[in-house]
Design a protein around this motif. Structure first.
Motif, short mmCIF file in Angstrom:
data_model
loop_
_atom_site.label_atom_id
_atom_site.label_comp_id
_atom_site.label_asym_id
_atom_site.label_seq_id
_atom_site.Cartn_x
_atom_site.Cartn_y
_atom_site.Cartn_z
N ASP A 13 21.28 -14.02 -24.21
CA ASP A 13 21.33 -13.29 -22.94
C ASP A 13 20.38 -13.93 -21.95
O ASP A 13 19.20 -13.55 -21.85
N LYS A 35 25.86 -15.59 -29.61
CA LYS A 35 26.72 -14.72 -28.81
C LYS A 35 26.55 -15.05 -27.34
O LYS A 35 25.43 -15.14 -26.84
N ASP A 62 31.26 -12.21 -26.17
CA ASP A 62 31.08 -10.76 -26.01
C ASP A 62 31.27 -10.39 -24.55
O ASP A 62 30.32 -10.28 -23.79
N LYS A 64 33.49 -7.77 -23.91
CA LYS A 64 33.90 -6.36 -24.00
C LYS A 64 35.02 -6.04 -23.03
O LYS A 64 34.89 -5.18 -22.14
N ASN A 88 35.56 -9.50 -28.41
CA ASN A 88 35.60 -8.03 -28.49
C ASN A 88 36.25 -7.39 -27.28
O ASN A 88 36.29 -7.96 -26.19
N LEU A 121 28.43 2.28 -27.49
CA LEU A 121 27.34 1.33 -27.28
C LEU A 121 26.05 1.80 -27.97
O LEU A 121 25.74 3.00 -27.95
N THR A 122 25.34 0.86 -28.54
CA THR A 122 24.11 1.21 -29.29
C THR A 122 22.99 1.70 -28.36
O THR A 122 21.97 2.20 -28.83
N PRO A 179 24.76 -4.45 -33.30
CA PRO A 179 23.59 -4.70 -32.46
C PRO A 179 22.61 -3.52 -32.66
O PRO A 179 22.80 -2.70 -33.55
N ARG A 182 16.31 -4.04 -34.75
CA ARG A 182 14.92 -4.23 -34.35
C ARG A 182 14.05 -4.43 -35.58
O ARG A 182 13.82 -3.49 -36.35
N GLN A 191 17.69 -0.04 -26.27
CA GLN A 191 18.51 0.37 -27.41
C GLN A 191 18.10 1.77 -27.87
O GLN A 191 16.96 2.17 -27.73
N GLY A 211 19.13 -9.91 -30.17
CA GLY A 211 18.84 -10.61 -28.93
C GLY A 211 17.36 -10.79 -28.72
O GLY A 211 16.72 -11.69 -29.27
N ARG A 212 16.78 -9.88 -27.92
CA ARG A 212 15.40 -10.05 -27.47
C ARG A 212 14.36 -10.25 -28.57
O ARG A 212 13.42 -11.04 -28.36
O1 LIG Z 1 29.02 -5.89 -28.11
C1 LIG Z 1 27.80 -6.12 -28.22
O2 LIG Z 1 27.40 -7.19 -28.62
C2 LIG Z 1 26.87 -4.99 -27.99
C3 LIG Z 1 27.38 -3.73 -28.20
C4 LIG Z 1 26.52 -2.62 -28.27
O3 LIG Z 1 26.94 -1.49 -28.54
N1 LIG Z 1 25.19 -2.84 -28.06
C5 LIG Z 1 24.67 -4.07 -27.78
O4 LIG Z 1 23.44 -4.17 -27.64
N2 LIG Z 1 25.51 -5.16 -27.68
C6 LIG Z 1 24.97 -6.48 -27.30
O5 LIG Z 1 24.05 -6.91 -28.31
C7 LIG Z 1 22.92 -7.56 -27.73
C8 LIG Z 1 21.68 -6.83 -28.16
O6 LIG Z 1 20.57 -7.45 -27.60
P1 LIG Z 1 19.08 -6.99 -27.91
O7 LIG Z 1 18.98 -5.53 -27.56
O8 LIG Z 1 18.25 -7.84 -27.00
O9 LIG Z 1 18.85 -7.24 -29.38
C9 LIG Z 1 23.16 -7.57 -26.22
O10 LIG Z 1 23.69 -8.85 -25.88
C10 LIG Z 1 24.19 -6.50 -25.98
O11 LIG Z 1 25.05 -6.84 -24.91
#
Ligand SMILES: O=C(O)c1cc(=O)[nH]c(=O)n1[C@@H]1O[C@H](COP(=O)(O)O)[C@@H](O)[C@H]1O
Length: 232
Positions: A13, A35, A62, A64, A88, A121-122, A179, A182, A191, A211-212
């Motif tokens: 990202d 991703k 990704d 969506k 997705n 979404l998470t 996703p 942590r 999240q 990601g982060r």
């Molecule tokens: O489809 C996804 O990848 C996605 C779905 C979801 O429900 N939650 C979610 O966090 N993601 C993606 O997963 C990654 C999570 O990133 P971090 O929160 O930085 O670990 C991001 O690129 C989000 O766009």
């Protein structure tokens, strides 16, 4: 660990090609997939996917997709022609939309990407669902969308690993992409439904999207190595 065995998908990202490739240069494609999401793809288009593939990474696109059946199916077809490993769409686009994507991919010659449905979404919890008119627990909504995804012939779901045990019981054929991962001690950020890498794998996740905790680490390669070690 070969690329086909790793469950780890690192989210690139970033706003620019340079920033994304600087991280990719520090990651080993045998230890993770990558991703490409909305921010990076909007700034770089398909060139970033080709470049990452040339560097040995399997790519989860990704974006969506969520649109009428024909538009979504054609977008998924374009992703397949780009050679991505996973793509997705939002399950809330409905059964006809997901089925159109499945049928379109099935008509293509050659390997096609895994077709994955995003459930809830998470970043969302019960209050967020109430805000969009859904008076329901996230897991209940995830299970409802999972049944629809299974009916449409989807390969898997994006969900929180918190829902993995219930999903593996209800829809064992669907692969779970989770996703909201942590590692212990890392920031939750935006999240909400989160687990550690080990907890997610134990719960039944097939793929962990991170990601982060990796991309913003002072040493991303070491952060990835720590996750690999935690997973054993
Ligand atoms: O489809 C996804 O990848 C996605 C779905 C979801 O429900 N939650 C979610 O966090 N993601 C993606 O997963 C990654 C999570 O990133 P971090 O929160 O930085 O670990 C991001 O690129 C989000 O766009």
């Amino acid at each position: 660990m070969s690329v086909c065995q790793t469950p780890i998908i690192v989210a690139l990202d970033f706003p620019t090609r340079e920033a994304a490739l600087a991280l990719a240069d520090r990651l080993d494609p045998s230890l993770c997939r990558v991703k490409v999401g909305k921010e990076l793809f909007t700034s770089c288009a398909s060139d970033i996917v080709t470049t990452l593939r040339d560097r040995g990474f399997e790519v989860f696109l990704d974006l969506k997709f969520h649109d009428i059946p024909n538009t979504t199916a054609m977008a998924v077809k374009a992703a397949a022609e780009m050679g991505v490993w996973m793509v997705n769409v939002h399950c809330s686009g409905g059964l006809r939309m997901m089925s159109a994507c499945r049928e379109t991919l099935d008509k293509l010659a050659g390997p096609v990407p895994l077709l994955i449905g995003v459930t809830v979404l998470t970043s969302m919890e019960r209050d967020d669902l109430a805000g969009i008119g859904l008076d329901i627990e996230p897991q209940e909504q995830v299970l409802r969308l999972a049944a629809l995804a299974q009916q449409a012939g989807m390969d898997g779901l994006v969900c929180s690993a918190l829902e993995a045990p219930a999903l593996k019981a209800a829809q064992p054929s669907l692969q779970l992409v989770t996703p909201g991962i942590r590692p212990a001690g890392s920031a939750q950020d935006d999240q909400r439904r989160i687990l550690t890498p080990r907890q997610a794998l134990d719960a039944g996740s097939d793929y962990l999207v991170i990601g982060r905790p990796i991309s913003q680490a002072a040493d991303p390669a070491a952060a990835l190595a720590n996750v690999v070690a935690e997973l054993g």
